[in-house]
Design a protein around this motif. Sequence first.
Motif: not given
Length: 384
Positions: A56-61, A63-69, A85-92
């Motif tokens: 639904n958006n790149a931030t979601a991508g 988020h699940i990207g770092v989780m899948a890794l 900010a989303a490039s860093a927030n996904c880690v947080r």
Amino acid sequence: MENRIIPYGRQDINEEDINAVIETLKSDFLTQGPKVKEFEEKFASYVGAKYAVAVNNATAGLHIGVMALGLKKGDRVITTPITFAASANCVRFVGGEVWFADIDRDTYLLSFEKTKELIESKPKGFFKGIIPVDFAGLPVDLEAFRALALQHDLWILEDACHAPGGYFLDSKKQKQFCGNGIYANASVFSFHPVKHIACGEGGMVTTSSEEIYKELLLLRSHGITKENMSENHGGWFYEMQTLGFNYRITDFQAALGISQLSRNEKGVVRRNEIASRYKEAFNGKIKFQILPENFLNAHHLFVIEVNDRKGLYDYLHENKIFAQIHYIPVHQLPYYKNIGYEMVDLTNAEDYYSKCISLPMYPSLSDEEQFFVIEKIFDFYESK
């Protein structure tokens, strides 16, 4: 020209796009239907990846990207401070720690040298991954980053939100398109209206790993799968195997994305024509992002560096040229300051931010409009 509004970015919606959406709205599926799968397959083919998962958006991508890794609480990941900010927030989001490496002062990309220096300053295993960003549309040299990552057992999640259609030639002189899954474990794209492919909102995660692909599918839709249904189960059967999310894109967004994707190659050509004209006007007078040899910049942005950035910004806005700033360094945002990033030394990023301004850059920008932008920039400095 004096009364025309010129934004820094703009979507281009034509009759084919509108008809594609209308057709889907009249179909049996508004979500979880065939258009999503079609979009994924066409996008994967376009970038050269084996798999693609629409979200639904790149931030979601991200988020699940770092989780899948496999990112977990307490894990450390390196990224650039010059990004959204989303490039860093996904880690947080998963309780990880963000570590920033400085940028290259000419490409504005995450510096390979600074990243290597940071990794080698810590014991092996201290970091888990790297999130490089193809800032403004210029691809990161993922071949170099991949070699570094392999030495230190790190994964790479490429933030390619600015760069569909961008590529570089690797050491074998082969084109490596952003998101093709050759050097990055996974990549993320954005379909926000000002991006190359506009779906209103939306994103895509690409990978060439079947294992990562299957994990992305689970995480996108509540962690639910029907894969283990047997003859003993009815059609209602499903399993929730992990704690996932509702990050699905709709079919009518996917239909718009398919139509937009079909024009992206042409759009990248036009973006580079606009960039060339800016470069010709500013060469030797105003600094802009360099283009390394054997790289194609997809040009989501065209950024220049100037003294009295605020003065120029205000002057352009007074003339209805809505230039923008990309970006406030992530480590300077209040959230990151409050959790301990206030004293981080990222000189290049901070110097860049003090001077950067993004000029209008989109395929439907007319030559007349661009000449007006260039004229007003020089008018501002000649009047000082």
